[in-house]
Design a protein around this motif. Structure first.
Motif, PDB file in Angstrom:
ATOM      1  N   PRO A  59      67.250   1.032   3.021  1.00 48.90           N
ATOM      2  CA  PRO A  59      67.420   0.369   1.727  1.00 48.90           C
ATOM      3  C   PRO A  59      66.761  -1.008   1.704  1.00 48.90           C
ATOM      4  O   PRO A  59      66.774  -1.724   2.703  1.00 48.90           O
ATOM      5  N   ALA A  60      66.198  -1.339   0.564  1.00 48.47           N
ATOM      6  CA  ALA A  60      65.539  -2.638   0.399  1.00 48.47           C
ATOM      7  C   ALA A  60      66.583  -3.750   0.443  1.00 48.47           C
ATOM      8  O   ALA A  60      67.635  -3.646  -0.174  1.00 48.47           O
ATOM      9  N   GLU A  61      66.291  -4.789   1.203  1.00 38.65           N
ATOM     10  CA  GLU A  61      67.182  -5.944   1.278  1.00 38.65           C
ATOM     11  C   GLU A  61      66.714  -7.047   0.339  1.00 38.65           C
ATOM     12  O   GLU A  61      67.464  -7.957   0.035  1.00 38.65           O
ATOM     13  N   ILE A  62      65.436  -6.941  -0.073  1.00 37.59           N
ATOM     14  CA  ILE A  62      64.880  -7.923  -1.012  1.00 37.59           C
ATOM     15  C   ILE A  62      64.163  -7.147  -2.107  1.00 37.59           C
ATOM     16  O   ILE A  62      63.414  -6.211  -1.828  1.00 37.59           O
ATOM     17  N   ARG A  63      64.404  -7.552  -3.354  1.00 41.26           N
ATOM     18  CA  ARG A  63      63.756  -6.912  -4.487  1.00 41.26           C
ATOM     19  C   ARG A  63      62.814  -7.911  -5.162  1.00 41.26           C
ATOM     20  O   ARG A  63      62.954  -9.118  -4.979  1.00 41.26           O
ATOM     21  N   ARG A  64      61.890  -7.395  -5.931  1.00 46.76           N
ATOM     22  CA  ARG A  64      60.933  -8.237  -6.652  1.00 46.76           C
ATOM     23  C   ARG A  64      61.688  -9.270  -7.496  1.00 46.76           C
ATOM     24  O   ARG A  64      62.679  -8.964  -8.122  1.00 46.76           O
ATOM     25  N   ASN A  65      61.197 -10.498  -7.479  1.00 46.00           N
ATOM     26  CA  ASN A  65      61.726 -11.653  -8.221  1.00 46.00           C
ATOM     27  C   ASN A  65      63.026 -12.222  -7.663  1.00 46.00           C
ATOM     28  O   ASN A  65      63.600 -13.123  -8.258  1.00 46.00           O
ATOM     29  N   ASP A  66      63.499 -11.716  -6.528  1.00 43.13           N
ATOM     30  CA  ASP A  66      64.663 -12.328  -5.883  1.00 43.13           C
ATOM     31  C   ASP A  66      64.279 -13.697  -5.341  1.00 43.13           C
ATOM     32  O   ASP A  66      63.163 -13.890  -4.846  1.00 43.13           O
ATOM     33  N   ASN A  67      65.205 -14.663  -5.421  1.00 42.04           N
ATOM     34  CA  ASN A  67      65.010 -15.934  -4.742  1.00 42.04           C
ATOM     35  C   ASN A  67      65.369 -15.718  -3.278  1.00 42.04           C
ATOM     36  O   ASN A  67      66.397 -15.107  -2.975  1.00 42.04           O
ATOM     37  N   VAL A  68      64.493 -16.171  -2.383  1.00 43.69           N
ATOM     38  CA  VAL A  68      64.692 -15.954  -0.955  1.00 43.69           C
ATOM     39  C   VAL A  68      64.549 -17.265  -0.198  1.00 43.69           C
ATOM     40  O   VAL A  68      63.949 -18.219  -0.690  1.00 43.69           O
ATOM     41  N   ALA A  69      65.114 -17.290   1.002  1.00 44.17           N
ATOM     42  CA  ALA A  69      64.884 -18.402   1.916  1.00 44.17           C
ATOM     43  C   ALA A  69      63.603 -18.076   2.673  1.00 44.17           C
ATOM     44  O   ALA A  69      63.497 -17.040   3.317  1.00 44.17           O
ATOM     45  N   GLY A  78      64.762   4.308  -5.485  1.00 45.94           N
ATOM     46  CA  GLY A  78      65.554   3.126  -5.180  1.00 45.94           C
ATOM     47  C   GLY A  78      67.052   3.375  -5.129  1.00 45.94           C
ATOM     48  O   GLY A  78      67.823   2.452  -4.902  1.00 45.94           O
ATOM     49  N   THR A  79      67.480   4.632  -5.321  1.00 47.45           N
ATOM     50  CA  THR A  79      68.897   4.963  -5.253  1.00 47.45           C
ATOM     51  C   THR A  79      69.338   5.079  -3.796  1.00 47.45           C
ATOM     52  O   THR A  79      68.687   5.747  -3.004  1.00 47.45           O
ATOM     53  N   VAL A  80      70.441   4.443  -3.440  1.00 51.79           N
ATOM     54  CA  VAL A  80      71.002   4.575  -2.095  1.00 51.79           C
ATOM     55  C   VAL A  80      71.871   5.835  -2.096  1.00 51.79           C
ATOM     56  O   VAL A  80      72.747   5.997  -2.937  1.00 51.79           O
ATOM     57  N   ILE A  81      71.593   6.736  -1.151  1.00 53.72           N
ATOM     58  CA  ILE A  81      72.255   8.040  -1.094  1.00 53.72           C
ATOM     59  C   ILE A  81      73.721   7.888  -0.685  1.00 53.72           C
ATOM     60  O   ILE A  81      74.030   7.268   0.340  1.00 53.72           O
ATOM     61  N   ALA A  82      74.617   8.472  -1.474  1.00 58.71           N
ATOM     62  CA  ALA A  82      76.052   8.528  -1.176  1.00 58.71           C
ATOM     63  C   ALA A  82      76.390   9.962  -0.756  1.00 58.71           C
ATOM     64  O   ALA A  82      75.636  10.887  -1.063  1.00 58.71           O
ATOM     65  N   PRO A  83      77.516  10.175  -0.081  1.00 63.57           N
ATOM     66  CA  PRO A  83      77.881  11.538   0.324  1.00 63.57           C
ATOM     67  C   PRO A  83      77.954  12.527  -0.840  1.00 63.57           C
ATOM     68  O   PRO A  83      77.630  13.699  -0.684  1.00 63.57           O
ATOM     69  N   ALA A 132      70.873  11.182   6.001  1.00 64.00           N
ATOM     70  CA  ALA A 132      70.425  10.869   4.644  1.00 64.00           C
ATOM     71  C   ALA A 132      71.324   9.836   3.962  1.00 64.00           C
ATOM     72  O   ALA A 132      70.837   8.976   3.231  1.00 64.00           O
ATOM     73  N   VAL A 133      72.622   9.907   4.206  1.00 59.82           N
ATOM     74  CA  VAL A 133      73.566   9.007   3.545  1.00 59.82           C
ATOM     75  C   VAL A 133      73.303   7.568   3.995  1.00 59.82           C
ATOM     76  O   VAL A 133      73.175   7.292   5.177  1.00 59.82           O
ATOM     77  N   GLY A 134      73.200   6.677   3.018  1.00 57.62           N
ATOM     78  CA  GLY A 134      72.941   5.261   3.293  1.00 57.62           C
ATOM     79  C   GLY A 134      71.474   4.891   3.188  1.00 57.62           C
ATOM     80  O   GLY A 134      71.141   3.717   3.153  1.00 57.62           O
ATOM     81  N   LEU A 135      70.585   5.879   3.130  1.00 61.13           N
ATOM     82  CA  LEU A 135      69.158   5.602   2.968  1.00 61.13           C
ATOM     83  C   LEU A 135      68.820   5.541   1.482  1.00 61.13           C
ATOM     84  O   LEU A 135      69.588   5.971   0.632  1.00 61.13           O
ATOM     85  N   GLU A 136      67.646   5.009   1.173  1.00 55.71           N
ATOM     86  CA  GLU A 136      67.211   4.814  -0.200  1.00 55.71           C
ATOM     87  C   GLU A 136      66.081   5.783  -0.530  1.00 55.71           C
ATOM     88  O   GLU A 136      65.221   6.043   0.311  1.00 55.71           O
ATOM     89  N   THR A 137      66.084   6.302  -1.751  1.00 52.23           N
ATOM     90  CA  THR A 137      65.016   7.217  -2.163  1.00 52.23           C
ATOM     91  C   THR A 137      63.735   6.436  -2.429  1.00 52.23           C
ATOM     92  O   THR A 137      63.765   5.356  -3.009  1.00 52.23           O
ATOM     93  N   ARG A 138      62.634   6.980  -1.974  1.00 54.72           N
ATOM     94  CA  ARG A 138      61.314   6.354  -2.186  1.00 54.72           C
ATOM     95  C   ARG A 138      60.657   6.855  -3.467  1.00 54.72           C
ATOM     96  O   ARG A 138      59.690   6.279  -3.941  1.00 54.72           O
ATOM     97  N   ARG A 139      61.161   7.979  -3.997  1.00 55.34           N
ATOM     98  CA  ARG A 139      60.648   8.557  -5.239  1.00 55.34           C
ATOM     99  C   ARG A 139      61.805   9.247  -5.941  1.00 55.34           C
ATOM    100  O   ARG A 139      62.870   9.411  -5.367  1.00 55.34           O
ATOM    101  N   THR A 140      61.605   9.668  -7.179  1.00 57.69           N
ATOM    102  CA  THR A 140      62.642  10.384  -7.905  1.00 57.69           C
ATOM    103  C   THR A 140      62.796  11.783  -7.329  1.00 57.69           C
ATOM    104  O   THR A 140      61.808  12.473  -7.093  1.00 57.69           O
ATOM    105  N   ILE A 141      64.041  12.178  -7.078  1.00 57.39           N
ATOM    106  CA  ILE A 141      64.351  13.516  -6.567  1.00 57.39           C
ATOM    107  C   ILE A 141      65.263  14.172  -7.588  1.00 57.39           C
ATOM    108  O   ILE A 141      66.336  13.641  -7.904  1.00 57.39           O
ATOM    109  N   TYR A 142      64.841  15.307  -8.124  1.00 58.19           N
ATOM    110  CA  TYR A 142      65.603  15.990  -9.163  1.00 58.19           C
ATOM    111  C   TYR A 142      66.708  16.836  -8.563  1.00 58.19           C
ATOM    112  O   TYR A 142      66.651  17.237  -7.403  1.00 58.19           O
ATOM    113  N   ALA A 143      67.746  17.112  -9.361  1.00 61.87           N
ATOM    114  CA  ALA A 143      68.908  17.883  -8.918  1.00 61.87           C
ATOM    115  C   ALA A 143      68.464  19.236  -8.368  1.00 61.87           C
ATOM    116  O   ALA A 143      67.624  19.917  -8.957  1.00 61.87           O
TER     117      ALA A 143
END
Length: 145
Positions: free
Chosen positions: A84-94, A36-41, A61-72
């Motif tokens: 990247p996810a625009e809606i997360r679990r338990n968010d109030n949505v229209a 769930g981390t959004v990749i920065a430069p 890669a920059v600006g995309l979100e990780t789908r799993r944990t990636i180690y150093a």
């Protein structure tokens, strides 16, 4: 007659068994990136070696979100990243229903997470009915199409 171990040693020294290397190194993570981390430069760097399936261009890669944990130090592949996810679990949505000229909008609670275009389940807060819809943007889910 030469022994097999001697032949294999000569072949290895000659580099005939070495894996193919490409000129450009793949991207690896500079730190542990949790799901769930959004990749920065600063989160990626080019490695010296190449890795099968590793992303070569940092702009992919920059600006995309990780789908799993990636180690150093581990390579980044296209399968590891997504929009990247625009809606997360338990968010109030229209919650929007569109059919021809008819438009109905109500409040809902997201029961999953998703990026634009993903199909997620949402609970209508008025009726408590669970419906499925597509993420149309930040905080908006459309149903009925």
């Amino acid at each position: 007659m030469m022994r097999l171990s001697t032949i294999l040693g000569v072949v290895a020294l000659a580099g005939l068994c070495a894996p193919a290397q490409s000129e450009a190194g793949g991207l690896v993570s500079t730190r542990m990136l949790t799901s769930g981390t959004v990749i920065a430069p600063s989160d990626v760097r080019r490695s010296e070696g190449s890795f099968a399936g590793a992303i070569q261009d940092p702009s992919k890669a920059v600006g995309l979100e990780t789908r799993r944990t990636i180690y150093a130090g581990r390579p980044l592949t296209a399968a590891d990243l997504g929009p990247p996810a625009e809606i997360r679990r338990n968010d109030n949505v229209a919650l929007r229903f569109l059919s021809g000229a008819l438009r109905i909008t109500t409040e809902g609670r997201a029961l999953g997470r998703g990026a634009r275009g993903d199909r997620i389940s949402v609970m209508n807060l008025d009726s408590r009915v669970i419906v499925f819809g597509r993420v149309a943007g930040p905080g908006v889910v459309e149903v009925g199409r």
